[in-house]
Design a protein around this motif. Sequence first.
Motif, PDB file in Angstrom:
ATOM      1  N   ALA A  16    -113.808  -3.136  -1.375  1.00 59.86           N
ATOM      2  CA  ALA A  16    -114.031  -4.561  -1.649  1.00 59.86           C
ATOM      3  C   ALA A  16    -115.444  -4.817  -2.142  1.00 59.86           C
ATOM      4  CB  ALA A  16    -113.754  -5.377  -0.390  1.00 59.86           C
ATOM      5  N   THR A  17    -116.408  -4.101  -1.588  1.00 61.66           N
ATOM      6  CA  THR A  17    -117.801  -4.253  -2.022  1.00 61.66           C
ATOM      7  C   THR A  17    -117.931  -3.934  -3.501  1.00 61.66           C
ATOM      8  OG1 THR A  17    -118.702  -3.769   0.176  1.00 61.66           O
ATOM      9  CG2 THR A  17    -120.151  -3.384  -1.708  1.00 61.66           C
ATOM     10  N   ALA A  18    -117.313  -2.846  -3.932  1.00 62.54           N
ATOM     11  CA  ALA A  18    -117.361  -2.470  -5.354  1.00 62.54           C
ATOM     12  C   ALA A  18    -116.724  -3.550  -6.224  1.00 62.54           C
ATOM     13  CB  ALA A  18    -116.656  -1.131  -5.558  1.00 62.54           C
ATOM     14  N   ALA A  19    -115.635  -4.130  -5.740  1.00 65.18           N
ATOM     15  CA  ALA A  19    -114.967  -5.175  -6.516  1.00 65.18           C
ATOM     16  C   ALA A  19    -115.837  -6.424  -6.624  1.00 65.18           C
ATOM     17  CB  ALA A  19    -113.625  -5.518  -5.864  1.00 65.18           C
ATOM     18  N   ILE A  20    -116.496  -6.800  -5.534  1.00 67.15           N
ATOM     19  CA  ILE A  20    -117.362  -7.983  -5.550  1.00 67.15           C
ATOM     20  C   ILE A  20    -118.536  -7.778  -6.504  1.00 67.15           C
ATOM     21  CG2 ILE A  20    -118.900  -9.417  -4.149  1.00 67.15           C
ATOM     22  CD1 ILE A  20    -117.016  -8.789  -1.770  1.00 67.15           C
ATOM     23  N   VAL A  21    -119.105  -6.589  -6.484  1.00 66.37           N
ATOM     24  CA  VAL A  21    -120.212  -6.283  -7.395  1.00 66.37           C
ATOM     25  C   VAL A  21    -119.756  -6.404  -8.844  1.00 66.37           C
ATOM     26  CG1 VAL A  21    -121.762  -4.443  -8.178  1.00 66.37           C
ATOM     27  CG2 VAL A  21    -121.405  -4.815  -5.730  1.00 66.37           C
ATOM     28  N   GLY A  22    -118.503  -6.109  -9.115  1.00 69.74           N
ATOM     29  CA  GLY A  22    -117.974  -6.182 -10.469  1.00 69.74           C
ATOM     30  C   GLY A  22    -117.673  -7.591 -10.941  1.00 69.74           C
ATOM     31  N   ARG A  51    -116.181 -15.109  -8.815  1.00 68.94           N
ATOM     32  CA  ARG A  51    -115.381 -15.161 -10.031  1.00 68.94           C
ATOM     33  C   ARG A  51    -115.268 -13.753 -10.624  1.00 68.94           C
ATOM     34  NH1 ARG A  51    -118.864 -20.312 -11.948  1.00 68.94           N
ATOM     35  NH2 ARG A  51    -117.567 -21.987 -11.074  1.00 68.94           N
ATOM     36  N   GLY A  52    -114.071 -13.444 -11.071  1.00 69.92           N
ATOM     37  CA  GLY A  52    -113.837 -12.128 -11.652  1.00 69.92           C
ATOM     38  C   GLY A  52    -113.562 -11.048 -10.627  1.00 69.92           C
ATOM     39  N   ALA A  53    -113.713 -11.379  -9.355  1.00 72.31           N
ATOM     40  CA  ALA A  53    -113.458 -10.396  -8.301  1.00 72.31           C
ATOM     41  C   ALA A  53    -112.368 -10.874  -7.351  1.00 72.31           C
ATOM     42  CB  ALA A  53    -114.742 -10.107  -7.521  1.00 72.31           C
ATOM     43  N   GLY A  54    -112.419 -12.163  -6.991  1.00 71.82           N
ATOM     44  CA  GLY A  54    -111.405 -12.702  -6.096  1.00 71.82           C
ATOM     45  C   GLY A  54    -111.953 -13.052  -4.730  1.00 71.82           C
ATOM     46  N   THR A  55    -111.037 -13.222  -3.789  1.00 69.84           N
ATOM     47  CA  THR A  55    -111.375 -13.634  -2.434  1.00 69.84           C
ATOM     48  C   THR A  55    -111.208 -12.460  -1.480  1.00 69.84           C
ATOM     49  OG1 THR A  55    -110.551 -15.858  -2.914  1.00 69.84           O
ATOM     50  CG2 THR A  55    -110.872 -15.292  -0.595  1.00 69.84           C
ATOM     51  N   PHE A  56    -112.167 -12.314  -0.558  1.00 73.07           N
ATOM     52  CA  PHE A  56    -112.146 -11.202   0.387  1.00 73.07           C
ATOM     53  C   PHE A  56    -112.411 -11.750   1.791  1.00 73.07           C
ATOM     54  CE2 PHE A  56    -113.400  -9.799  -3.761  1.00 73.07           C
ATOM     55  CZ  PHE A  56    -112.683  -8.629  -3.966  1.00 73.07           C
ATOM     56  N   LEU A  57    -111.542 -11.367   2.719  1.00 72.24           N
ATOM     57  CA  LEU A  57    -111.655 -11.802   4.107  1.00 72.24           C
ATOM     58  C   LEU A  57    -111.948 -10.579   4.967  1.00 72.24           C
ATOM     59  CD1 LEU A  57    -108.530 -14.167   4.212  1.00 72.24           C
ATOM     60  CD2 LEU A  57    -110.892 -14.748   3.586  1.00 72.24           C
ATOM     61  N   PHE A  58    -113.123 -10.561   5.577  1.00 70.96           N
ATOM     62  CA  PHE A  58    -113.579  -9.402   6.342  1.00 70.96           C
ATOM     63  C   PHE A  58    -113.518  -9.669   7.846  1.00 70.96           C
ATOM     64  CE2 PHE A  58    -115.876  -9.151   2.269  1.00 70.96           C
ATOM     65  CZ  PHE A  58    -115.574  -7.860   1.871  1.00 70.96           C
TER      66      PHE A  58
END
Length: 398
Positions: A16-22, A51-58
Amino acid sequence: MVDHHVIDTRDAYLTATAAIVGGTGPIGVDAERASGFTYSQRAYLIQIYRRGAGTFLFDPPAIGDFHELNDALAGEEWIFHAASQDLACLREVGLDPARIFDTELAARLLGLPRVGLGTVVEELLGIHLAKEHSAANWSTRPLPEAWLVYGALDVELLPDLRDRMVDMLAADQKTVIAGQEFAAVLTRESKPVSAEPWRRLSGVHSLRAQRNLAVARELWFARDRLAQDIDVSPGRLVPDASLVAAARTLPTTRQELADLREFSGRASRSELDRWWAAIQAGLASTELPSVRSNGDALPPPRAWADRNPDADLRFKAARAVLAEISDEFAIPLENLVTPDYVRRMAWTPPEPTDSESIGEALATLGARAWQIELTAQRIADAFVEVHQTINAPSEEGS
């Protein structure tokens, strides 16, 4: 309906971290605690949208440390609504932003009549945002799907809300003001731990004798130790009113405490030995607390007319000019200058009393540059006018 998956493993978190960075642009962030249910103020859910990554619930208790995500987003702007409520629990897990945009604070600076996230989103974006789960017990596992939907919506609208507010702040010429306020939130020091935290007991002011206060103190510490050990909010064990009732009554036996109708709560009888030991400790204590708490707290302004009439006049004059500035710039009084700063300057004004000394006093207390620029001269003028009125020769002596 979208299935909102909770990320609760290290591998999924790193993915998820990689996706958020993207993703692109600022990051919407929120955290949910279990205030009123648990002793700790830790985060039990952290929501992130980009934006461009989405929503992440940790799931923070399951993941542990978030330093990789923090390092990857170090140079980015994080968007919060009421950041001061979330920063402490985020810092506990290694999330510490360097730049923020606070939509709740921006709403205040823009003079919006209500600043809750739901009302601000509805007013500025035209979207109804339900807030029915804000007081839920977020330590619950598994978290219900409806709660996860609520948590996701809290961050998914933040970038759009932020963009709208950026334009509004610029139109009101408050961009610089907002920037200073956001920076101040990040650098604000936590309140020092009280030397006598038990005095926060609701109703403790009704106890007038030192022995009763000593018993209240020991009961508070006994409850606090138990609450911390089992991670339960203290008030859910025995409410404040019950502790104060026992301290007021001063039961002389364990049975008398058990028979005290006002002593209630889910742990009032199961932990009766604990409470009775605390009462005995308070009754036997040789270190009796003062009836009045120590500290540098000023008397309430309603008492100033009798205790310090000159300060009362200064305070009322300052409040009047600050109200004018508040109306002029559409900024709430409490955001224009912290009310405690005004009280302290009115009680003990700097000498000589001019805009420079008032500005220095405000800066020492913690005011921002924009606040000093808008208010120092007007406060100084008000104080000087009061001084001249107090010292004006009476007609009888002229």
